[in-house]
Design a protein around this motif. Sequence first.
Motif, PDB file in Angstrom:
ATOM      1  N   ASP A 135      -0.427 -16.972 -13.919  1.00  0.00           N
ATOM      2  CA  ASP A 135      -1.451 -17.287 -12.918  1.00  0.00           C
ATOM      3  C   ASP A 135      -1.452 -16.130 -11.917  1.00  0.00           C
ATOM      4  OD1 ASP A 135      -3.134 -18.305 -10.999  1.00  0.00           O
ATOM      5  OD2 ASP A 135      -1.833 -19.962 -10.402  1.00  0.00           O
ATOM      6  N   VAL A 136      -2.398 -15.211 -12.071  1.00  0.00           N
ATOM      7  CA  VAL A 136      -2.322 -13.950 -11.329  1.00  0.00           C
ATOM      8  C   VAL A 136      -3.488 -13.795 -10.363  1.00  0.00           C
ATOM      9  CG1 VAL A 136      -3.443 -12.710 -13.238  1.00  0.00           C
ATOM     10  CG2 VAL A 136      -2.139 -11.424 -11.563  1.00  0.00           C
ATOM     11  N   THR A 137      -3.172 -13.278  -9.173  1.00  0.00           N
ATOM     12  CA  THR A 137      -4.161 -12.949  -8.146  1.00  0.00           C
ATOM     13  C   THR A 137      -4.110 -11.453  -7.880  1.00  0.00           C
ATOM     14  OG1 THR A 137      -4.018 -15.111  -7.073  1.00  0.00           O
ATOM     15  CG2 THR A 137      -4.860 -13.287  -5.733  1.00  0.00           C
ATOM     16  N   LEU A 138      -5.266 -10.830  -7.838  1.00  0.00           N
ATOM     17  CA  LEU A 138      -5.383  -9.406  -7.523  1.00  0.00           C
ATOM     18  C   LEU A 138      -5.816  -9.270  -6.073  1.00  0.00           C
ATOM     19  CD1 LEU A 138      -5.418  -6.445  -8.698  1.00  0.00           C
ATOM     20  CD2 LEU A 138      -7.869  -6.783  -9.043  1.00  0.00           C
ATOM     21  N   LEU A 139      -5.020  -8.572  -5.288  1.00  0.00           N
ATOM     22  CA  LEU A 139      -5.365  -8.331  -3.884  1.00  0.00           C
ATOM     23  C   LEU A 139      -6.031  -6.961  -3.769  1.00  0.00           C
ATOM     24  CD1 LEU A 139      -5.359  -8.776  -0.852  1.00  0.00           C
ATOM     25  CD2 LEU A 139      -2.957  -8.070  -0.795  1.00  0.00           C
ATOM     26  N   GLN A 140      -7.338  -6.990  -3.462  1.00  0.00           N
ATOM     27  CA  GLN A 140      -8.088  -5.749  -3.239  1.00  0.00           C
ATOM     28  C   GLN A 140      -8.173  -5.528  -1.736  1.00  0.00           C
ATOM     29  OE1 GLN A 140     -12.333  -5.673  -3.669  1.00  0.00           O
ATOM     30  NE2 GLN A 140     -12.339  -3.621  -4.575  1.00  0.00           N
ATOM     31  N   ARG A 141      -7.453  -4.547  -1.243  1.00  0.00           N
ATOM     32  CA  ARG A 141      -7.377  -4.355   0.208  1.00  0.00           C
ATOM     33  C   ARG A 141      -8.593  -3.636   0.768  1.00  0.00           C
ATOM     34  NH1 ARG A 141      -1.872  -1.356   0.661  1.00  0.00           N
ATOM     35  NH2 ARG A 141      -2.825  -0.297  -1.115  1.00  0.00           N
ATOM     36  N   SER A 142      -9.149  -2.697   0.003  1.00  0.00           N
ATOM     37  CA  SER A 142     -10.340  -1.976   0.480  1.00  0.00           C
ATOM     38  C   SER A 142     -11.399  -2.042  -0.600  1.00  0.00           C
ATOM     39  CB  SER A 142      -9.979  -0.544   0.873  1.00  0.00           C
ATOM     40  OG  SER A 142      -9.294   0.114  -0.170  1.00  0.00           O
ATOM     41  N   ALA A 143     -11.899  -0.921  -1.090  1.00  0.00           N
ATOM     42  CA  ALA A 143     -12.945  -0.902  -2.115  1.00  0.00           C
ATOM     43  C   ALA A 143     -12.483  -0.048  -3.290  1.00  0.00           C
ATOM     44  CB  ALA A 143     -14.261  -0.367  -1.555  1.00  0.00           C
ATOM     45  N   THR A 144     -13.083  -0.284  -4.464  1.00  0.00           N
ATOM     46  CA  THR A 144     -12.661   0.375  -5.697  1.00  0.00           C
ATOM     47  C   THR A 144     -13.884   0.849  -6.469  1.00  0.00           C
ATOM     48  OG1 THR A 144     -10.840  -1.230  -5.823  1.00  0.00           O
ATOM     49  CG2 THR A 144     -11.253   0.115  -7.780  1.00  0.00           C
ATOM     50  N   TYR A 145     -13.787   2.037  -7.038  1.00  0.00           N
ATOM     51  CA  TYR A 145     -14.822   2.506  -7.957  1.00  0.00           C
ATOM     52  C   TYR A 145     -14.494   1.980  -9.342  1.00  0.00           C
ATOM     53  CZ  TYR A 145     -17.645   5.594 -10.870  1.00  0.00           C
ATOM     54  OH  TYR A 145     -18.532   6.070 -11.811  1.00  0.00           O
ATOM     55  N   VAL A 146     -15.419   1.262  -9.954  1.00  0.00           N
ATOM     56  CA  VAL A 146     -15.217   0.672 -11.276  1.00  0.00           C
ATOM     57  C   VAL A 146     -16.236   1.256 -12.241  1.00  0.00           C
ATOM     58  CG1 VAL A 146     -15.250  -1.454 -12.632  1.00  0.00           C
ATOM     59  CG2 VAL A 146     -14.283  -1.461 -10.321  1.00  0.00           C
ATOM     60  N   LYS A 193      -8.320 -11.772  -4.112  1.00  0.00           N
ATOM     61  CA  LYS A 193      -8.156 -11.848  -2.658  1.00  0.00           C
ATOM     62  C   LYS A 193      -8.621 -10.500  -2.121  1.00  0.00           C
ATOM     63  CE  LYS A 193      -6.268 -14.115   0.931  1.00  0.00           C
ATOM     64  NZ  LYS A 193      -6.643 -15.482   1.323  1.00  0.00           N
ATOM     65  N   GLN A 194      -9.565 -10.507  -1.169  1.00  0.00           N
ATOM     66  CA  GLN A 194     -10.197  -9.235  -0.798  1.00  0.00           C
ATOM     67  C   GLN A 194     -10.140  -8.982   0.702  1.00  0.00           C
ATOM     68  OE1 GLN A 194     -12.938  -7.603   0.741  1.00  0.00           O
ATOM     69  NE2 GLN A 194     -12.321  -5.737  -0.340  1.00  0.00           N
ATOM     70  N   GLY A 195      -9.899  -7.712   1.052  1.00  0.00           N
ATOM     71  CA  GLY A 195     -10.069  -7.249   2.420  1.00  0.00           C
ATOM     72  C   GLY A 195      -8.960  -7.620   3.382  1.00  0.00           C
ATOM     73  N   VAL A 196      -7.795  -7.996   2.874  1.00  0.00           N
ATOM     74  CA  VAL A 196      -6.676  -8.350   3.744  1.00  0.00           C
ATOM     75  C   VAL A 196      -5.429  -7.599   3.283  1.00  0.00           C
ATOM     76  CG1 VAL A 196      -7.593 -10.641   4.315  1.00  0.00           C
ATOM     77  CG2 VAL A 196      -6.098 -10.365   2.316  1.00  0.00           C
ATOM     78  N   GLU A 197      -4.384  -7.687   4.115  1.00  0.00           N
ATOM     79  CA  GLU A 197      -3.095  -7.096   3.784  1.00  0.00           C
ATOM     80  C   GLU A 197      -2.040  -8.194   3.718  1.00  0.00           C
ATOM     81  OE1 GLU A 197      -2.409  -3.954   3.166  1.00  0.00           O
ATOM     82  OE2 GLU A 197      -4.176  -2.866   3.893  1.00  0.00           O
ATOM     83  N   VAL A 198      -0.965  -7.913   3.000  1.00  0.00           N
ATOM     84  CA  VAL A 198       0.203  -8.793   3.047  1.00  0.00           C
ATOM     85  C   VAL A 198       0.968  -8.462   4.322  1.00  0.00           C
ATOM     86  CG1 VAL A 198       2.379  -9.427   1.947  1.00  0.00           C
ATOM     87  CG2 VAL A 198       0.374  -8.935   0.541  1.00  0.00           C
ATOM     88  N   THR A 199       1.175  -9.461   5.171  1.00  0.00           N
ATOM     89  CA  THR A 199       1.838  -9.203   6.453  1.00  0.00           C
ATOM     90  C   THR A 199       3.232  -9.810   6.560  1.00  0.00           C
ATOM     91  OG1 THR A 199       0.763 -11.147   7.429  1.00  0.00           O
ATOM     92  CG2 THR A 199      -0.342  -9.021   7.720  1.00  0.00           C
ATOM     93  N   SER A 231      -3.116 -11.035   6.362  1.00  0.00           N
ATOM     94  CA  SER A 231      -3.515 -10.633   7.712  1.00  0.00           C
ATOM     95  C   SER A 231      -4.602 -11.512   8.305  1.00  0.00           C
ATOM     96  CB  SER A 231      -3.973  -9.171   7.712  1.00  0.00           C
ATOM     97  OG  SER A 231      -4.995  -8.963   6.750  1.00  0.00           O
ATOM     98  N   ASP A 232      -5.305 -12.294   7.494  1.00  0.00           N
ATOM     99  CA  ASP A 232      -6.299 -13.226   8.022  1.00  0.00           C
ATOM    100  C   ASP A 232      -5.709 -14.607   8.301  1.00  0.00           C
ATOM    101  OD1 ASP A 232      -5.875 -14.136   5.473  1.00  0.00           O
ATOM    102  OD2 ASP A 232      -7.993 -14.178   4.882  1.00  0.00           O
ATOM    103  N   GLY A 233      -4.393 -14.735   8.163  1.00  0.00           N
ATOM    104  CA  GLY A 233      -3.720 -15.998   8.421  1.00  0.00           C
ATOM    105  C   GLY A 233      -3.598 -16.909   7.204  1.00  0.00           C
TER     106      GLY A 233
END
Length: 601
Positions: free
Chosen positions: A369-380, A484-490, A501-503
């Motif tokens: 059961d995997v979640t990909l954390l995209q912190r900014s933007a990616t060229y695909v 999961k997009q646009g956040v960081e692991v804090t 980072s969004d709580g």
Amino acid sequence: MTDTLQTPGGELTGADAADIGAAWIADLAAALRSGSRSELAGLFHGEATWRDFMAFTWDFSHAIGRDGVVERLLELSEAVDARGFGVNGQQPPAVADGGIRVFFDFLTKDRIDRGYVHLVREPAGFVASVLQTQAEALQDHPAKVGDLRREGKVYGIVPGRTRWSGDRRREASFSDGDPAVLVLGAGHNGLTMAALLGALDVPTLVIDREARVGDTWRKRYAALALHSTVHGDHLPYLPFPPTWTAHTPKDKFADWLESYATLMDLNVWTGTEFLNGHYDDDTQRWTIRVRRADGTIRELRPRHFFVAGGLFAAPKIPEVKGLDTYTGLAVHSDAFQGGGEWEGRKALVVGAGVSGHEIAHDLYEHGTDVTLLQRSATYVLSYEAYHKLWNALFTEHADLPPEFADQIAYALPNTRSDDVNRKLVEIGAEHDRDLLDRLRARGFKLDWGPEGTGILGAHMSGKDSYHINIGAAELVADGKVHLKQGVEVTEIRDGRTVVFSDGSRMPDVDLIVFATGYHQFWGHIKPALGAAAAKIDKAYGRAADNEYANTWRRSAQPGLWFGTGFIRMARFYGKFSALLIKAIEAGIEPVDPDRPDAGNR
């Protein structure tokens, strides 16, 4: 790809192309002999470009626009006595890419050179839109290949004859002298340089801290394979066999590099750590200390120190509060081996570049059961679009061998290549529209590379925020891999709860893989070189002249060289670094052009 060209008189044939190409080369030679600016200008399109790789100067340079091309050709051809122009005997002129493709041979001063020109039709006749020239060899110091290859066995009576294996051990030990060139890094960049220099009879030693050649690939995640195909990945002198896989798995490539070092008789010290180096401006030599596998310290005094350690060094792991209290497994992608043991468990992959996508893909395939954390933007970009648009010269049925395809691939100045890449990025986005729209709908943020230049622009800038899709993007678009997009692991709380980072929180996480990239290699090694490193602002990337900064050419510090990039780049650019180093060793060129009489040769 060869095609037909419609003209008012009908389709051009191969014979027509041969006649037109030969006539253009003859006219070029005549215009350069006479020094006629008007005659030379009549041979070029108004927007023509010229890129030169050490045929006319011992550097890389380019000119854009007919006036600039003509001015520079006249200036440089006289200075280096450009002569002997003729159509290349291996690749005859051909109708290709809406014009005529012509390869030609010529000489400049102490070099043997080859050129490429793309001719397009204008009302008055065919003119050049693209010109590329490159050094191929030194006239008085040819590579020991073909008829000049080493004997391997001397027949007759030889008192005190030694045997090949003993000779090789002695040569590789450098027990009775120093190498002329010390190469740091036994990856494809370092081994390419060693092979090219070895063929030119330049004593060269490669050092690498890993226990075996290829270990930097062996130790990476199991799913990794080269994204480029076999047709563009040949190393100098030893192409892959025709039975080789179309794409090379990382362990297979690691074994190939190790075999390459053996088969090419390269001098490699594995298990050897670079400690520090000092450059003496008076003698123009390095003093470099290394620690061998047995713990002994060896001091070497080469004239040239070639840093071929790749773009990246130590892994980057972000600082996360409480990470030391995490009771699951947290690793960088550099240490992650595969998803086989994570079936039925919960994973978070931090980072949505190449490694992040491929590791998420691997975990999903193994029931995680995997979640990909995209912190900014990616060229695909899809695999299909990537190869169709950027690798058309390197396919099973391409009509040019790699050394000629390379010449076309590197014919345009970088700024013009940027323009081409922007157009290709737009075409690729249209090709992949359905996939990209589905990713957007999931909240995935798309990027197009620096200033819209896609993968090549990202690579040149030292970033890996791109993904060549072979299935992972569909998993994200379909929601099979959570996003999961646009956040960081804090923070890590309660042993296995990840806080963002969004709580928001993700509980019960068994595995965290940080696919968060690497520190720049030059920044890692720079402190160990002391004052000698002060002149180097960066390695790779763009210099003020829009060629590569301090890379594959003389750097700002005499005797310090850099070579990095993907396999095709090493094969192409490495040839020029090797020729220039040989020219220095042969006394044709000084180590330092600003101090031509310094040092001891």
